[in-house]
Design a protein around this motif. Structure first.
Motif, PDB file in Angstrom:
ATOM      1  N   ARG A   1       0.812  -1.225   0.000  1.00  0.00           N
ATOM      2  CA  ARG A   1       0.000   0.000   0.000  1.00  0.00           C
ATOM      3  C   ARG A   1       0.844   1.273   0.000  1.00  0.00           C
ATOM      4  N   GLN A   2       2.028   1.229   0.589  1.00  0.00           N
ATOM      5  CA  GLN A   2       2.819   2.440   0.780  1.00  0.00           C
ATOM      6  C   GLN A   2       3.906   2.646  -0.275  1.00  0.00           C
TER       7      GLN A   2
ATOM      8  N   MET B   1       3.335   8.670   7.482  1.00  0.00           N
ATOM      9  CA  MET B   1       4.087   7.649   8.198  1.00  0.00           C
ATOM     10  C   MET B   1       5.347   8.226   8.824  1.00  0.00           C
TER      11      MET B   1
ATOM     12  N   SER C   1       7.708  -1.096   6.181  1.00  0.00           N
ATOM     13  CA  SER C   1       7.117  -1.299   4.857  1.00  0.00           C
ATOM     14  C   SER C   1       8.183  -1.678   3.835  1.00  0.00           C
TER      15      SER C   1
ATOM     16  N   ARG D   1       4.056   5.997  -2.360  1.00  0.00           N
ATOM     17  CA  ARG D   1       2.642   6.226  -2.629  1.00  0.00           C
ATOM     18  C   ARG D   1       2.070   7.182  -1.580  1.00  0.00           C
ATOM     19  N   GLN D   2       0.835   7.581  -1.779  1.00  0.00           N
ATOM     20  CA  GLN D   2       0.167   8.579  -0.948  1.00  0.00           C
ATOM     21  C   GLN D   2       0.230   8.315   0.565  1.00  0.00           C
ATOM     22  N   PRO D   3       0.013   7.087   1.054  1.00  0.00           N
ATOM     23  CA  PRO D   3       0.010   6.878   2.513  1.00  0.00           C
ATOM     24  C   PRO D   3       1.337   7.177   3.208  1.00  0.00           C
ATOM     25  N   THR D   4       2.442   7.242   2.474  1.00  0.00           N
ATOM     26  CA  THR D   4       3.736   7.470   3.126  1.00  0.00           C
ATOM     27  C   THR D   4       3.843   8.848   3.761  1.00  0.00           C
TER      28      THR D   4
END
Length: 114
Positions: free
Chosen positions: A26-27, A92, A100, A86-89
């Motif tokens: 995802r990340q 984080m 990840s 990606r966007q979720p990083t």
């Protein structure tokens, strides 16, 4: 990270994208290609403008470089890799990004066996 550990040239990036393999969570997305005549791995980092402003993008790249630095002795030597964030990083912290990244590398067997 030392200069010899970086993928900088556009032709190198394009070769890895075209001839290499990829895997994602995802990340992060990883593209990698084996190079037989290489004594250490090389990485290229890509964090797009959609993720945030320059401060956010540079923080993500700094975290990724530090994670690679800490995992340096565990990574297989003969690979060129490109990591795309990606966007979720952007939400984080360092330890989540390192976890990840470790997940990606272990799934694709780019970490040395102990």
């Amino acid at each position: 990270m030392k200069k010899e550990y970086r993928v900088k040239d556009n032709k190198d990036f394009q070769a890895i994208f075209k001839k290499g393999k990829s895997f994602a969570n995802r990340q992060l997305v990883i593209y990698y290609m084996k190079k037989k005549d290489q004594e250490h791995f090389r990485i290229g980092l890509s964090v797009g403008k959609k993720i945030g402003n320059a401060v956010v993008r540079n923080r993500i790249k700094r975290y990724l470089r530090q994670a690679f630095h800490e995992l340096e002795n565990d990574i297989e030597a003969s690979y060129d890799m490109i990591i795309i964030a990606r966007q979720p990083t952007k939400a984080m912290d360092f330890f989540e990004i390192k976890k990840s990244l470790t997940h990606l590398l272990s799934k694709e067997r780019l970490l040395k066996r102990r």
